[in-house]
Design an enzyme around this catalytic site. Structure first.
Site, PDB file in Angstrom:
ATOM      1  N   LYS A  53       0.839  -1.197   0.000  1.00  0.00           N
ATOM      2  CA  LYS A  53       0.000   0.000   0.000  1.00  0.00           C
ATOM      3  C   LYS A  53       0.880   1.256   0.000  1.00  0.00           C
ATOM      4  O   LYS A  53       0.610   2.221  -0.714  1.00  0.00           O
ATOM      5  CB  LYS A  53      -0.961  -0.037   1.205  1.00  0.00           C
ATOM      6  CG  LYS A  53      -2.029  -1.103   1.015  1.00  0.00           C
ATOM      7  CD  LYS A  53      -2.786  -1.515   2.263  1.00  0.00           C
ATOM      8  CE  LYS A  53      -3.724  -2.685   1.934  1.00  0.00           C
ATOM      9  NZ  LYS A  53      -4.391  -3.283   3.098  1.00  0.00           N
ATOM     10  N   GLN A  97      -4.491  -1.871   9.501  1.00  0.00           N
ATOM     11  CA  GLN A  97      -4.375  -3.165   8.814  1.00  0.00           C
ATOM     12  C   GLN A  97      -5.064  -4.265   9.618  1.00  0.00           C
ATOM     13  O   GLN A  97      -4.793  -4.462  10.791  1.00  0.00           O
ATOM     14  CB  GLN A  97      -2.891  -3.497   8.572  1.00  0.00           C
ATOM     15  CG  GLN A  97      -2.658  -4.781   7.805  1.00  0.00           C
ATOM     16  CD  GLN A  97      -3.237  -4.760   6.386  1.00  0.00           C
ATOM     17  OE1 GLN A  97      -3.091  -3.785   5.647  1.00  0.00           O
ATOM     18  NE2 GLN A  97      -3.906  -5.834   5.997  1.00  0.00           N
ATOM     19  N   ASP A 120     -10.555   3.222   3.904  1.00  0.00           N
ATOM     20  CA  ASP A 120     -10.598   1.774   3.730  1.00  0.00           C
ATOM     21  C   ASP A 120     -12.035   1.265   3.882  1.00  0.00           C
ATOM     22  O   ASP A 120     -12.303   0.075   3.694  1.00  0.00           O
ATOM     23  CB  ASP A 120      -9.683   1.124   4.790  1.00  0.00           C
ATOM     24  CG  ASP A 120      -9.239  -0.279   4.411  1.00  0.00           C
ATOM     25  OD1 ASP A 120      -9.248  -0.600   3.206  1.00  0.00           O
ATOM     26  OD2 ASP A 120      -8.885  -1.053   5.321  1.00  0.00           O
TER      27      ASP A 120
END
Ligand code: NAP
Length: 281
Positions: A53, A97, A120
């Site tokens: 990322k 994450q 996200d």
């Protein structure tokens, strides 16, 4: 002819557009979009995903702020870090994450992310808004899949879609996104009975199970659109693709299908968040 839903190609093409938008932001405001990534603990796969990322940010001229926290970090400490990033005007997107270590309350940490920086698409509020067709960033994997379907002009309206998996970041938002595009959606999970029968009725099948080649080619009907969200070290997904490719109308390859679209969507939404903040959109 079977269409390959090429996520790698689409993500590379859209990166060109993203780079020019980053340049424009820099030229007009002297700012650079920044994605903060938070990694808790030492899980090697998560470490790789965070690196990928960060690299994607670099490719288009964005910055990433990498935060690495020890395995023993508590829920309160992680929430405090997220709140600090919420209050940092230089940060436009926050990625926590998944998965975090078991002792942490992941949901409460996800929900600590400011909705404006939830690039996200993991907050409960974002999920609710998306489901109600209000403005919100989508969960990146399902939204990346929707972008691929749109790019290849795959018909969704009125189709029967079966999503196997109901996780908060994948199966559930996937089902809502397909429903919002007027598919008739069935969500299957570990307690579903007669799974193969349900799958065999699907015009669009999404595999999001987390078990290599779990969904068998012979369960899937001729002409179906086959979306495989899974990725395993054996370089295969959750669907037994070899046995369906010749008979389906379209499919996502593994690798090179859904995976690149997930990262690309995260980058796109961070850029969008920065433009929203600077009121450039
Ligand atoms: P997850 O949280 O483990 O969820 C798996 C889902 O599959 C659950 O809803 C579970 O049902 C269901 N399931 C498990 N066994 C089943 C069975 N025997 N029959 C029917 N359903 C079953 O996984 P996830 O995070 O959603 O990920 C799913 C897959 O997508 C994984 O392969 C993962 O690697 C991949 N993934 C890819 C990306 C990407 O960027 N490409 C991103 C995220 C995930 P219950 O709810 O009943 O337990």
């Amino acid at each position: 002819m079977t269409i390959v839903l090429d996520g790698k190609k689409l993500s590379l093409e859209s990166e060109k557009d993203f780079s020019s938008r980053v340049k424009k932001i820099h030229l007009n405001t002297n700012s650079i979009p920044i994605l903060a990534t938070i990694l808790v603990g030492n899980d090697p796969a998560s470490n790789t995903y965070v690196k990928m990322k960060g690299n994607a940010c670099k490719r288009i001229g964005m910055d990433s702020l990498k935060i690495e926290l020890e395995e023993k970090t508590t829920t309160d400490e992680l929430r405090e870090k997220i709140i600090e990033l919420n209050n940092n005007d230089d940060v436009h997107g926050i990625l926590l994450q998944h998965p975090v270590p078991d002792h942490i309350d992941e949901r409460s940490c996800f929900d600590a992310i400011d909705i404006r920086k939830d690039v996200d698409g993991v907050t409960s509020l974002g999920f609710g808004r998306m489901s109600m067709q209000e403005r919100a960033f989508g969960s990146c994997t399902p939204f990346g899949i929707m972008r691929l379907l749109k790019e290849y002009k795959i018909d969704i309206e009125g189709k029967s879609a079966v999503v196997v998996g109901r996780s908060p970041i994948l199966g559930k938002p996937m089902a809502m996104m397909l429903l919002n595009e007027n598919a008739t959606v069935t969500i299957c999970h570990s307690k579903t009975q007669k799974l193969s029968e349900k799958v065999s009725e699907a015009d669009i099948i999404v595999g999001a199970v987390g078990i290599p080649k779990f969904i068998k080619g012979e369960w899937i009907k001729d002409g179906a659109v086959v979306i495989d969200a899974g990725y395993h070290p054996e370089k295969c997904g959750d669907i037994d693709l070899e046995n369906i490719i010749p008979r389906c109308s379209a499919y996502t390859p593994v690798p090179g299908g859904v995976g690149p679209m997930t990262i690309n969507t995260l980058i796109m939404q961070t850029l969008q968040s920065c433009e929203n903040y600077l009121e450039l959109d």
